[in-house]
Write an enzyme that holds these catalytic residues in place. Structure first.
Site, PDB file in Angstrom:
ATOM      1  CB  SER A  23      -0.951   0.011   1.202  1.00 34.74           C
ATOM      2  OG  SER A  23      -0.227  -0.021   2.414  1.00 34.74           O
ATOM      3  CE1 TYR A 164      11.818  -4.951   9.836  1.00 40.08           C
ATOM      4  CE2 TYR A 164      14.101  -4.225   9.792  1.00 40.08           C
ATOM      5  CZ  TYR A 164      12.888  -4.397   9.152  1.00 40.08           C
ATOM      6  OH  TYR A 164      12.741  -4.008   7.832  1.00 40.08           O
ATOM      7  CE  LYS A 168      12.342  -7.285   7.108  1.00 42.09           C
ATOM      8  NZ  LYS A 168      11.425  -7.555   5.972  1.00 42.09           N
TER       9      LYS A 168
END
Length: 256
Positions: A23, A164, A168
């Site tokens: 988005s 995070y 990853k």
């Protein structure tokens, strides 16, 4: 269930790309760039339906075809239902880009369990669930490109982002393992690891922190979402047919 937003009805023949979390930011740039390259675009979002509509409309304005779907990729049951309802036997799925991701930063000694688990659920399990469902479909046609969006912090770590960075880094292991499993079906699986990119996630950095990051980058600038999108487009192209299990760093030389 929120009804999907279509710029035009999708057809079952045109090669299609599914981009999660498109988005805004990197996802939007990836979706628009793949549309430029001739793919019919399906993409997901969780919040901000107005932003998802902008992505789809911008693709349509450039002559492409897009559909936006509300989907939390961290919910594997919802992912399975989505693939069965919207993709299997309905479109020609050629590319999957696992871009959806969240951050819940904090120093690890104060990090709550739900902040760690929430990031892993979306960033890792979400990518796994989408990859698994896409592989079932691509395996039947014996062709496909899967591209996981990792991060430079998954390679080098970052204070305040243990969850995070772990998520990853996990994507890199997922990429390499999936590449070995799916090669026999002519499905390539690669990762793109962006460095510090101009997105909503970095827009809140103060000038002192921004200057420190830029000083650590040999090219002396933050990257753009388009820099990442072009790397994804290459890995989705015919020119990358003999590349699989690799990590393409898009970081201005920051970590090499």
């Amino acid at each position: 269930m929120i009804m999907p937003y279509f710029t035009r009805e999708l057809d079952g023949e045109t090669p299609s790309a599914l981009v999660t979390g498109a988005s805004r930011g990197i996802g939007r740039a990836v979706a628009k760039t793949l549309a430029r390259d001739g793919y019919q675009i399906l993409f997901t979002y969780v919040s901000r339906p107005e932003e998802a509509r902008i992505t789809a409309d911008e693709i349509a304005q450039e002559g492409g075809r897009a559909a936006a779907f509300a989907l939390n990729v961290g919910d594997c049951a919802a992912v399975t239902e989505f693939f069965a309802r919207e993709i299997k036997d309905k479109i020609n799925l050629a590319v999957l880009v696992n871009n959806a991701g969240i951050t819940r930063d904090g120093f690890l000694i104060r990090m709550r369990d739900e902040d760690f688990d929430g990031v892993m659920a979306v960033n890792v399990r979400g990518a796994f669930c989408c990859l698994r469902e896409a592989a079932k479909i691509m395996g039947k046609s014996r062709a496909g490109r899967i591209i996981n969006i990792s991060s430079v912090v998954g390679q080098m770590g970052n204070a305040g982002q243990a969850n995070y960075a772990a998520s990853k880094a996990a994507l890199l292991g997922l990429t390499k393992s999936a590449a070995k499993e799916l090669a026999a079906r002519r499905i390539t699986v690669n990762a793109v690891a962006p460095g510090f990119i101009e997105t909503d996630m970095t827009a809140g950095l103060n000038e002192e922190v921004r200057a420190a990051y830029e000083a650590a980058i040999p090219l002396k600038r933050m990257g753009t979402a388009q820099d990442v999108a072009e790397a994804v487009a290459f890995l989705a192209s015919g020119g990358a047919a003999y590349i699989t299990g690799q990590v393409l760093a898009v970081n201005g030389g920051m970590y090499c």
